[in-house]
Design a protein around this motif. Structure first.
Motif, PDB file in Angstrom:
ATOM      1  N   LEU A 142       0.766  -1.271  -0.064  1.00  0.00           N
ATOM      2  CA  LEU A 142      -0.175  -0.253   0.281  1.00  0.00           C
ATOM      3  C   LEU A 142       1.136   1.181   0.086  1.00  0.00           C
ATOM      4  CD1 LEU A 142      -2.274  -0.711   2.383  1.00  0.00           C
ATOM      5  CD2 LEU A 142      -2.911  -1.120   0.745  1.00  0.00           C
ATOM      6  N   PHE A 167       1.800  -4.449   9.273  1.00  0.00           N
ATOM      7  CA  PHE A 167       2.633  -3.793   8.627  1.00  0.00           C
ATOM      8  C   PHE A 167       3.688  -3.311   8.637  1.00  0.00           C
ATOM      9  CE2 PHE A 167      -1.752  -3.596   6.765  1.00  0.00           C
ATOM     10  CZ  PHE A 167      -1.223  -3.871   5.680  1.00  0.00           C
ATOM     11  N   VAL A 186      -2.555   2.381  -4.179  1.00  0.00           N
ATOM     12  CA  VAL A 186      -2.614   1.735  -4.648  1.00  0.00           C
ATOM     13  C   VAL A 186      -2.027   2.357  -5.672  1.00  0.00           C
ATOM     14  CG1 VAL A 186      -3.356  -0.056  -3.207  1.00  0.00           C
ATOM     15  CG2 VAL A 186      -4.534   0.793  -5.627  1.00  0.00           C
ATOM     16  N   VAL A 198     -10.220  -2.236   1.061  1.00  0.00           N
ATOM     17  CA  VAL A 198      -9.743  -3.709   1.301  1.00  0.00           C
ATOM     18  C   VAL A 198     -10.699  -4.265   1.424  1.00  0.00           C
ATOM     19  CG1 VAL A 198      -7.374  -4.663   0.416  1.00  0.00           C
ATOM     20  CG2 VAL A 198      -6.633  -2.276   0.013  1.00  0.00           C
ATOM     21  N   ARG A 199     -10.493  -4.416   2.943  1.00  0.00           N
ATOM     22  CA  ARG A 199     -11.327  -4.797   3.922  1.00  0.00           C
ATOM     23  C   ARG A 199     -12.555  -4.552   3.742  1.00  0.00           C
ATOM     24  NH1 ARG A 199      -7.801  -8.734   6.918  1.00  0.00           N
ATOM     25  NH2 ARG A 199      -9.738  -9.533   7.116  1.00  0.00           N
ATOM     26  N   TYR A 214      -7.446   3.328   3.875  1.00  0.00           N
ATOM     27  CA  TYR A 214      -7.703   2.935   2.395  1.00  0.00           C
ATOM     28  C   TYR A 214      -7.704   1.715   3.018  1.00  0.00           C
ATOM     29  CZ  TYR A 214      -7.178   1.292  -2.337  1.00  0.00           C
ATOM     30  OH  TYR A 214      -7.587   1.020  -3.221  1.00  0.00           O
ATOM     31  N   TYR A 215      -6.815   0.700   3.317  1.00  0.00           N
ATOM     32  CA  TYR A 215      -6.800  -0.334   3.560  1.00  0.00           C
ATOM     33  C   TYR A 215      -8.389  -1.416   4.141  1.00  0.00           C
ATOM     34  CZ  TYR A 215      -5.900  -5.255   5.238  1.00  0.00           C
ATOM     35  OH  TYR A 215      -5.743  -6.447   5.151  1.00  0.00           O
ATOM     36  N   LEU A 245      -3.787   3.037   6.072  1.00  0.00           N
ATOM     37  CA  LEU A 245      -4.157   2.394   6.650  1.00  0.00           C
ATOM     38  C   LEU A 245      -6.122   2.313   6.740  1.00  0.00           C
ATOM     39  CD1 LEU A 245      -2.889   2.391  10.220  1.00  0.00           C
ATOM     40  CD2 LEU A 245      -2.597  -0.264   8.499  1.00  0.00           C
TER      41      LEU A 245
END
Length: 182
Positions: free
Chosen positions: A2, A63, A181, A119-120, A114-115, A112
């Motif tokens: 990321l 991470f 990303v 993503v999650r 964004y993730y 974080l």
């Protein structure tokens, strides 16, 4: 990996562990303030659960934080307490002393977010930190987190009780500064 504007969040490498242990966790004051439990020394051979990544662990995504310009390790970041039913998680980070005060924290929190949200597919992220941890509070607020409350005298840290601040961010409130990303 990321990517933020200044930092990247990547998988933890074996060579990261000694640096993170020495710079973050062997520092008694920093560790006692960050961990929420008493500091204790660990042998160099021990598998420190804060650092060693077990790919089978559900509910936590650790991470390593690196500078995009050069790839230098500058800290650790974690999305922890991931609750897939309630679609929520907690945000945590620790920067090496040499990396503090350079705006990296805000960038780490953005990555974080964004993730967690993209993503999650989470709906809520939250931060719990000591009330005097101005850099973490500022990093969270710059990313849209809102102070939701204070738990008074809730953290025993090096001989005194300290207040903790709870900050929250909902997915629909989040405004990404830029894609994180490639």
């Amino acid at each position: 990996m990321l990517k933020g504007e200044k930092v990247g969040l990547r998988a933890r490498h074996a060579e990261d562990i000694p640096v993170l242990r020495t710079e973050l966790y062997d520092d008694v004051v920093n560790s006692a303030r960050a961990e929420g439990q008493p500091w204790r020394p660990l042998t160099p051979e021990s598998k420190d659960p804060r650092l060693v990544v077990e790919d089978t662990q559900e509910g936590i995504v650790p991470f390593s934080v690196v500078e995009l310009d050069g790839g230098t390790l500058i800290g650790a970041a974690t999305l922890w307490g991931i609750d897939t039913h309630h679609r929520s998680a907690h945000v945590g980070l620790g920067l090496l002393p040499s990396a503090r005060g350079k705006g990296y924290g805000t960038d780490v929190v953005a990555a974080l977010c964004y993730y967690g949200f993209m993503v999650r597919g989470l709906r809520r992220l939250q931060v719990e930190t000591l009330a005097d941890n101005t850099p973490m509070i500022r990093s969270a607020e710059r990313n849209g987190f809102v102070r939701e409350g204070v738990t008074r005298s809730s953290a025993w840290v090096l001989g005194e009780f300290l207040d903790e601040v709870l900050l929250g961010l909902l997915a629909h409130e989040w405004k990404p500064s830029r894609p994180t990303v490639p």
